[in-house]
Each structure stands twice: as structure tokens, then as C-alpha cells.
Design a protein around this motif. Sequence first.
Motif, PDB file in Angstrom:
ATOM      1  N   PRO B 240       4.447  -8.513   1.099  1.00  0.00           N
ATOM      2  CA  PRO B 240       4.510  -9.631   0.276  1.00  0.00           C
ATOM      3  C   PRO B 240       3.081  -9.957  -0.188  1.00  0.00           C
ATOM      4  O   PRO B 240       2.659 -10.136  -1.307  1.00  0.00           O
ATOM      5  CB  PRO B 240       5.431 -10.739   0.887  1.00  0.00           C
ATOM      6  CG  PRO B 240       6.059 -10.236   2.068  1.00  0.00           C
ATOM      7  CD  PRO B 240       5.708  -8.720   2.087  1.00  0.00           C
ATOM      8  N   GLU B 241       2.303 -10.266   1.182  1.00  0.00           N
ATOM      9  CA  GLU B 241       0.781 -10.875   0.583  1.00  0.00           C
ATOM     10  C   GLU B 241       0.260  -9.919  -0.256  1.00  0.00           C
ATOM     11  O   GLU B 241      -0.547 -10.246  -1.072  1.00  0.00           O
ATOM     12  CB  GLU B 241       0.185 -10.884   2.091  1.00  0.00           C
ATOM     13  CG  GLU B 241       0.789 -11.451   3.242  1.00  0.00           C
ATOM     14  CD  GLU B 241       1.772 -10.531   4.069  1.00  0.00           C
ATOM     15  OE1 GLU B 241       1.153  -9.834   4.690  1.00  0.00           O
ATOM     16  OE2 GLU B 241       2.946 -10.801   3.766  1.00  0.00           O
ATOM     17  N   GLU B 242       0.246  -8.396   0.232  1.00  0.00           N
ATOM     18  CA  GLU B 242      -0.354  -7.543  -0.575  1.00  0.00           C
ATOM     19  C   GLU B 242       0.115  -7.531  -2.148  1.00  0.00           C
ATOM     20  O   GLU B 242      -0.439  -7.330  -2.986  1.00  0.00           O
ATOM     21  CB  GLU B 242      -0.427  -6.014  -0.074  1.00  0.00           C
ATOM     22  CG  GLU B 242      -1.338  -5.977   1.223  1.00  0.00           C
ATOM     23  CD  GLU B 242      -2.645  -5.873   0.620  1.00  0.00           C
ATOM     24  OE1 GLU B 242      -3.789  -6.725   1.185  1.00  0.00           O
ATOM     25  OE2 GLU B 242      -3.039  -4.961  -0.367  1.00  0.00           O
ATOM     26  N   PHE B 243       1.397  -7.507  -2.004  1.00  0.00           N
ATOM     27  CA  PHE B 243       2.069  -7.363  -3.563  1.00  0.00           C
ATOM     28  C   PHE B 243       1.821  -8.520  -4.171  1.00  0.00           C
ATOM     29  O   PHE B 243       1.308  -8.372  -5.567  1.00  0.00           O
ATOM     30  CB  PHE B 243       3.356  -7.334  -3.150  1.00  0.00           C
ATOM     31  CG  PHE B 243       4.334  -7.281  -4.498  1.00  0.00           C
ATOM     32  CD1 PHE B 243       4.539  -5.900  -4.951  1.00  0.00           C
ATOM     33  CD2 PHE B 243       4.910  -8.251  -4.927  1.00  0.00           C
ATOM     34  CE1 PHE B 243       5.270  -5.838  -6.252  1.00  0.00           C
ATOM     35  CE2 PHE B 243       5.637  -8.037  -6.204  1.00  0.00           C
ATOM     36  CZ  PHE B 243       5.875  -6.888  -6.601  1.00  0.00           C
ATOM     37  N   PHE B 244       1.524  -9.618  -3.859  1.00  0.00           N
ATOM     38  CA  PHE B 244       1.273 -10.924  -4.921  1.00  0.00           C
ATOM     39  C   PHE B 244      -0.261 -11.004  -5.102  1.00  0.00           C
ATOM     40  O   PHE B 244      -0.543 -11.327  -6.070  1.00  0.00           O
ATOM     41  CB  PHE B 244       1.821 -12.079  -4.244  1.00  0.00           C
ATOM     42  CG  PHE B 244       3.409 -12.113  -4.267  1.00  0.00           C
ATOM     43  CD1 PHE B 244       4.047 -12.172  -5.488  1.00  0.00           C
ATOM     44  CD2 PHE B 244       4.348 -12.287  -3.167  1.00  0.00           C
ATOM     45  CE1 PHE B 244       5.249 -12.414  -5.498  1.00  0.00           C
ATOM     46  CE2 PHE B 244       5.543 -12.153  -3.253  1.00  0.00           C
ATOM     47  CZ  PHE B 244       5.938 -12.293  -4.616  1.00  0.00           C
ATOM     48  N   ALA B 245      -0.974 -10.767  -4.012  1.00  0.00           N
ATOM     49  CA  ALA B 245      -2.312 -10.799  -4.042  1.00  0.00           C
ATOM     50  C   ALA B 245      -3.036  -9.803  -4.785  1.00  0.00           C
ATOM     51  O   ALA B 245      -4.034 -10.001  -5.720  1.00  0.00           O
ATOM     52  CB  ALA B 245      -3.105 -11.019  -2.705  1.00  0.00           C
TER      53      ALA B 245
END
Lengths: 388, 261
Positions: B240-245
Motif C-alpha cells: 500500500p505505501e508504494e501503491f499510494f505514494a
Amino acid sequence: MTMAKGDLVVTELAFVRQANIAPRPPPAAMTGALGWLRENLLSTPFNIALTILIALLFAWAIPELVKFLLIDAVWSGSDRDACLESVQHREIGACWPFVWERLPYFVYGSYPISERWRVDGFFVMLAIGIVWLLWLSAPRRDLAAVYFFMVLPVASFILLTGWAAIGLQPVDTVLWGGVLVTIVVASVGIVVSLPLGILLALGRRSHMPVVRSLSVIFIEFVRGVPLVTVLFMAGVMLPLFMPEQLSPDKLVRALVGIALFASAYMAEVVRAGLQAIPKGQYEGAMAVGLRYWLMMRLIVLPQALKVTIPNIVNTYIGLFKDTTLVFIVGIFDLLRTIEVARIDPKWATPVTSTTGYAVAAIFYLVFCYGMSRYARAMEARLAKGDRR
Amino acid sequence: MSSAGNHGSLLKPAKLNTAIAIEITDLNKWYGDFHVLRDINLKVLGGERIVICGPSGSGKSTMIRCINRLEEHQAGRILVDGLELTADLKKIDEVRREVGMVFQHFNLFPHLTVLDNCTLALIWVRKMPKAPAEEVALHYLERVKIPEQANKYPGQLSGGQQQRVAIARALCMNPKIMLFDEPTSALDPEMVKEVLDTMVALAHDGMTMLVVTHEMGFARQVANRIVFMDEGQIVEANAPEEFFARPKHERTKLFLSQILR
């Protein structure tokens, strides 16, 4: 000029309630008998006109009916003279002594007089079964189902047709008649048509092409033919093609014909109910691991049958009245026995036919209205389940 | 091929077991001429929480419905807990016993009480006697915090309560995997939280979950991996961190720009 007005509206838009408003009772005109009258009978000019019209209709029909059936009726006598205006020199209504004398014939047909207790026994057993099964808070209703669907048919068959081995003199079905035949035909039709109709409806929605086409062919063929034709085929044509000793009893043929005919109609009624069940119900059932028959029995059919109760009962009522058509193959149901009795010279008067038909009307009305009322109560009970 | 390869490296260091719960290989599905799922490849580890998002019509619901065979697939393999899904009814039954599902419109049985909704499958599928089945049902109703509604009918409950009953109903079968098909999309806004809270609690207990949802807050908080689908394909899958950022694919960027304001 609109400017000032607009400003006023805007200031009024901002509003904060200072005091809570407690609920108050409705105005008197909305409640009580007067409120009911206003609401239901006199709400619009059209409604008022209808109310007056129906009141007039009642005022015309009910006194006539009461006069004929009760006030002017003849209550005793031994032959037609009692019910003849020319003999009695008064206005003559219903001729009840005629009905009283022929009542055993209306109930049993030509069933041997010494054996009529067996028919009474059948009526009592059937009544017990119906009450036990339909009275929802009766004890041991699981036993009631066994009794009604397994014990009762066998016991009734033995009792009514006879079994020499246990001392019951055999009675040919050509002697059966009247209420007995009407009840037998109607109950067999009612009891057989629902399960068979459910199977046909499921078959018609099946994914298996063979099952589906067989169901469709049966339903469409039977629905496409008048009941009279079905009965005529069963009663008159079938024996022509079969050796006499192989050909089943005339009453049995009529029973099978009526049961199959009713099943085809029932299948379409049930199918309508099945179509009303959302796809999500099937998916929910499958997702928790229910297989086809469990899913149908526990989830789909209970809901589908519930929404179709009015239509199922409608079909039952139609079936009950259609049983009168068995007269076409020479079976003496209630209406036919009345037909025969009313032309008996001993009782031939201008009022005999009317009296006989009044008896038939009352009989059918009582039974059909009973079914209708029971269905209403059932719907009301089931509706409690899914208040929204 | 899809871009959902090399899964292991993208996972949070959560308490995952290495057993593969679901393995989807080259999955293809058509509705008539319409190619609704195209070369889907996805591996889900035991205990993993995956959120699937994407525009409507992208095939995300269809994909998770293939996992318990509410939809048939025409090509490719789906292994659920080592069982391959084919037309074999026995296998389908086994898989459905392992996999619980929660639907957008709850799909509770309106003619049965909440308790009966929960005990039905225990009694008829697991052949459990009534009394212990009711015990199990009450246990899970307590877990979703509505034991006091057990004797009501679904129609008497609010949407959020109904969805929590649906979760309890699925949990009663003690599934290893839970599928959620837009569980909050049909709810009034004030009821979304109670359902999401239930799901978060479930995630804390280590349940393997596949969730189709647009609740990005939930995805951030709970998911090990987010799978973005469009036009029947997996377009991007990432933590999620990568996906959103740092979304990589243009379509992901466009989608995120439309739903995150």
C-alpha cells in the motif's frame, strides 16, 4: 422591490430550534368509527357514489335472498305438494324437505346404504388430517404430515373401495357420488398438484436440456388442452386403446387427468414465485455450501411459495370448482347428483331446481371461502417474518 | 501476462505463513464474446490481506467470485488451499467450505432469523446438532457485536448490522479464506465504519482476506498488497505505501487521482 423580500427569506433560512415539539394526538376526525367511515367510504365524490350504489345493491338483493331462503321457504312435507303454490295458496320459497330427503344421495351418491358408515369414517379421517396439518400450533405436526400423506391415502383407499380379506365388502366406484366424489377428486388434485407442480417448475428452470424440454413439453401440452378434453380422453378414449382388464378404473382415470392438469397450472404459478427470488439468495446459499436440493428446499422454495400463496390458493379454488366437470365422463359429483335429483317427478316443482342449485352454491362457497380465509391468515402470519 | 509477478518481496513483514492459500494461473473468462478476465495471475499466501480495486466493470468482482466458483472460468487454473476448481461438484463443495463470502447486498435469508441464518449451513452442511450449532453462531455474533439481535429477522436490522450478520454467517463455517465483494458499497455512510471495524478485527486475527473495495483508508490500514485491475487485467500490484505514494502505471495514477481528493 424583490430585493427586500429576498433578504427576508435569507434571514429566515438561518434557524435554530429553541423548544422541542412534543407529539400530539391526531385530530378527532381521523380516529374512531366516524374517522373510519370518512376515510374508507366517503373520502371522495366517486367513493360516495360507489358507497351509495353498493348500499342500494345490498338493499335489493339481501331481502330477496332472505325471503326466498328463509321467510317463504317450506320446511316440512313429504312430496311436491308441499312446495306447490297451487296447492299451498301462498308464495313459495326454497323447498327444504326436498333437500332433506335427498341429502344422503347428495352426500354419498349410490354408495350402498349399509356401507355408508365407511364414507363417514373417511370424512372424519380427512377432517382430522386437515385440521392437524393446517392448525399451526397443533402438537406433533411432523406426525401429521406422515398421517396425511401416507396413512390417510392408504386407509381411505381400503375403507372406501373395500377389502374382502378384512371383511370390508368391495364397493365399485361407479356407485360413489355426491360430496364424496367431489371431496375425493378435489383432495387428490390439491395434494398431488403442488409437489408435482414444484418439480415441473424446477425442471423448467433446470440447466439440463432434457429435463427442461420434458417439463416445457408437458406443461405447454397440458395447459394447451381444455380440462374437458383431458377428462374425455381419460374417460372415453383410453379404454378404446386398452384391453378392458388392463384399463384402470374410470374414477382413477379422471383423478389422474385432473391431478396432471392442475400440476401444469401449479408449475407455472410456482415458476412465477421462483422468478421473484433474487439471484443473491442463490449465491448466498451456494457460498455457505448448500447443494442444489438443500438450497431449493431451505432457501428458495420457502420464499417462492410464500409470495405465491395467493396464486396457489387461486389455483386450488379453480380446481375445486373444476371437479364438477367430471360429470362429462359419467361420474356423479355433487352437482351431478343435484342435477339428477331436481328432475325427480316426486319433487318436480318450479322451486326445486333453484333450491338444489342454492345448496350447491352454498357448499362451494363455504369450501372456497374457507380456503381463501385460511390463505389470508397464513399470509399474515408469514408476513410477520419479514417486516421491513 | 499480468504484472503481478514477484509477490514475496512486496509483502509487509506480517505474520504470514508460507503456505499458498490461493493460486490463480493464466485465468481467462468470457461472458459470451466479452473477454471479462484476461490472463490473471495471482498468488495469495496464508494470512495475507489483499485489497482489489479498480473502476467498475474491470472484472474485480468476477475474479473473486471465480474463487468459490460462483462464476465458472473457461481457461487457466485456480487452486484454493491445494484444491483445483473444476466442474467436479465434490471439489466445489470442499472449496466452498474453506471459503467464506460476504456480498455487497448481504444476501441474508430474509425468511430466517439472524440465528437461523448463521446455523443453517452448520446444521445442513456440517451436520452439526442444533444446540452446538447455536453456540457457534452466538459466539460469532458476539464477535461482530450483535448477539442481542439473534432472534430478529434480517429485515428488522440496519444495513450495517445485516452486513455484520453476513460476516458472522460466513465465519460460522470456520473458513480459511474470506472473500469480500464490495462489503460497504450498499451501506449508508454512517454504517460503513462498523463493518470496516469488524473486518479490521478479523485481519488482526490473521484471516486470509481478499477484499474488493473502494475504501482506501481500509486498504492503507489493513492490506499487505493492493491489486489494481482495469479492463479484465491486473494492471498493478504493490504494497500500500508504494501503491499510494508512487503508482507506476498511467491508469493507476489516473484512477487514484479520481478517487483520492
